[in-house]
Scaffold this active site. Structure first.
Site, PDB file in Angstrom:
ATOM      1  N   TYR A   1      30.268  48.762 -11.854  1.00 32.55           N
ATOM      2  CA  TYR A   1      31.326  49.771 -11.871  1.00 32.55           C
ATOM      3  C   TYR A   1      32.614  49.057 -12.237  1.00 32.55           C
ATOM      4  O   TYR A   1      33.026  48.133 -11.536  1.00 32.55           O
ATOM      5  CB  TYR A   1      31.443  50.447 -10.501  1.00 32.55           C
ATOM      6  CG  TYR A   1      30.236  51.294 -10.188  1.00 32.55           C
ATOM      7  CD1 TYR A   1      30.240  52.648 -10.457  1.00 32.55           C
ATOM      8  CD2 TYR A   1      29.074  50.727  -9.662  1.00 32.55           C
ATOM      9  CE1 TYR A   1      29.117  53.434 -10.201  1.00 32.55           C
ATOM     10  CE2 TYR A   1      27.955  51.498  -9.403  1.00 32.55           C
ATOM     11  CZ  TYR A   1      27.991  52.844  -9.678  1.00 32.55           C
ATOM     12  OH  TYR A   1      26.883  53.610  -9.432  1.00 32.55           O
TER      13      TYR A   1
ATOM     14  N   CYS B   1      21.884  61.767 -23.595  1.00 29.97           N
ATOM     15  CA  CYS B   1      23.280  61.959 -23.186  1.00 29.97           C
ATOM     16  C   CYS B   1      23.449  63.366 -22.615  1.00 29.97           C
ATOM     17  O   CYS B   1      22.798  64.309 -23.065  1.00 29.97           O
ATOM     18  CB  CYS B   1      24.229  61.823 -24.371  1.00 29.97           C
ATOM     19  SG  CYS B   1      24.280  60.195 -25.115  1.00 29.97           S
TER      20      CYS B   1
ATOM     21  N   ARG C   1      22.259  51.764 -29.169  1.00 25.58           N
ATOM     22  CA  ARG C   1      21.693  51.539 -30.500  1.00 25.58           C
ATOM     23  C   ARG C   1      22.417  50.372 -31.178  1.00 25.58           C
ATOM     24  O   ARG C   1      21.803  49.554 -31.844  1.00 25.58           O
ATOM     25  CB  ARG C   1      21.805  52.793 -31.364  1.00 25.58           C
ATOM     26  CG  ARG C   1      21.015  53.981 -30.840  1.00 25.58           C
ATOM     27  CD  ARG C   1      19.525  53.819 -31.034  1.00 25.58           C
ATOM     28  NE  ARG C   1      18.833  55.030 -30.622  1.00 25.58           N
ATOM     29  CZ  ARG C   1      17.872  55.059 -29.710  1.00 25.58           C
ATOM     30  NH1 ARG C   1      17.481  53.947 -29.116  1.00 25.58           N
ATOM     31  NH2 ARG C   1      17.289  56.194 -29.389  1.00 25.58           N
TER      32      ARG C   1
ATOM     33  N   GLU D   1      28.486  65.363 -17.037  1.00 22.63           N
ATOM     34  CA  GLU D   1      28.507  65.498 -15.582  1.00 22.63           C
ATOM     35  C   GLU D   1      29.040  66.882 -15.220  1.00 22.63           C
ATOM     36  O   GLU D   1      29.725  67.530 -16.024  1.00 22.63           O
ATOM     37  CB  GLU D   1      29.441  64.446 -14.965  1.00 22.63           C
ATOM     38  CG  GLU D   1      28.937  63.036 -15.026  1.00 22.63           C
ATOM     39  CD  GLU D   1      27.812  62.757 -14.035  1.00 22.63           C
ATOM     40  OE1 GLU D   1      27.770  63.393 -12.960  1.00 22.63           O
ATOM     41  OE2 GLU D   1      26.973  61.912 -14.353  1.00 22.63           O
TER      42      GLU D   1
ATOM     43  N   ARG E   1      31.693  54.073  -6.332  1.00 23.59           N
ATOM     44  CA  ARG E   1      30.744  53.398  -5.441  1.00 23.59           C
ATOM     45  C   ARG E   1      31.331  52.058  -4.977  1.00 23.59           C
ATOM     46  O   ARG E   1      30.882  50.996  -5.397  1.00 23.59           O
ATOM     47  CB  ARG E   1      29.409  53.155  -6.160  1.00 23.59           C
ATOM     48  CG  ARG E   1      28.564  54.379  -6.415  1.00 23.59           C
ATOM     49  CD  ARG E   1      28.126  55.118  -5.159  1.00 23.59           C
ATOM     50  NE  ARG E   1      27.417  54.316  -4.195  1.00 23.59           N
ATOM     51  CZ  ARG E   1      26.100  54.221  -4.096  1.00 23.59           C
ATOM     52  NH1 ARG E   1      25.326  54.881  -4.930  1.00 23.59           N
ATOM     53  NH2 ARG E   1      25.548  53.474  -3.173  1.00 23.59           N
TER      54      ARG E   1
END
Length: 146
Positions: free
Chosen positions: A107, A74, A63, A77, A115
């Site tokens: 990343y 949102c 935003r 995990e 990754r």
């Protein structure tokens, strides 16, 4: 035109609104710049944090970059034992003519270990990136607390 996923992850310095927003702004700025993403081409964005980050919604960073009409979500995990801490992840769904192998996934700040096969960014000029962020901030985007 295809809808492609662009992935990214970073690590926040602390569980504070300022640290979460700074980390997320840096991540989004690099994702935008590395891929040439225009906000009007973003279909949606999903942000996740590890459970130790709960001081701010990372979507507020989008935003603040002017993404007022992009659907954002949102979540947390899974709290897998031994997993990375203070991690912010982003999945952008982006309408583009680029092929999947042309997408640059980002990343940074220690999240490269998530990754390593996708962590191939050139060196980042952090001062120049912060200047870009300052020049693109929407000062009207503020947290809404209810």
């Amino acid at each position: 035109m295809f809808c492609r996923g662009v992935r990214g992850a970073t690590v926040a310095d602390a569980n504070t609104p300022e640290a979460i927003l700074k980390a997320t702004l840096q991540l989004l700025a690099l994702m935008i710049r590395q891929n040439g993403i225009r906000q009007e081409d973003v279909a949606s964005a999903i942000f996740s944090t590890t459970t130790d980050l709960d001081a701010e919604f990372p979507a507020l960073a989008a935003r603040q970059l002017g993404w007022m009409n992009v659907p954002l979500m949102c979540n947390h995990e899974l709290d897998v034992p031994g997993s990375m801490r203070r991690c912010v992840r982003v999945l952008l769904l982006w309408n583009t003519d680029k092929s999947a192998d042309e997408i640059v996934h980002v990343y940074i700040k220690g999240a490269e270990r998530l990754r390593p096969d996708l962590s191939k960014l050139p060196p980042v000029d952090w001062n120049e990136l912060e200047e870009w962020i300052r020049n693109n901030l929407n000062q009207d985007a503020k947290p809404i607390r209810q």
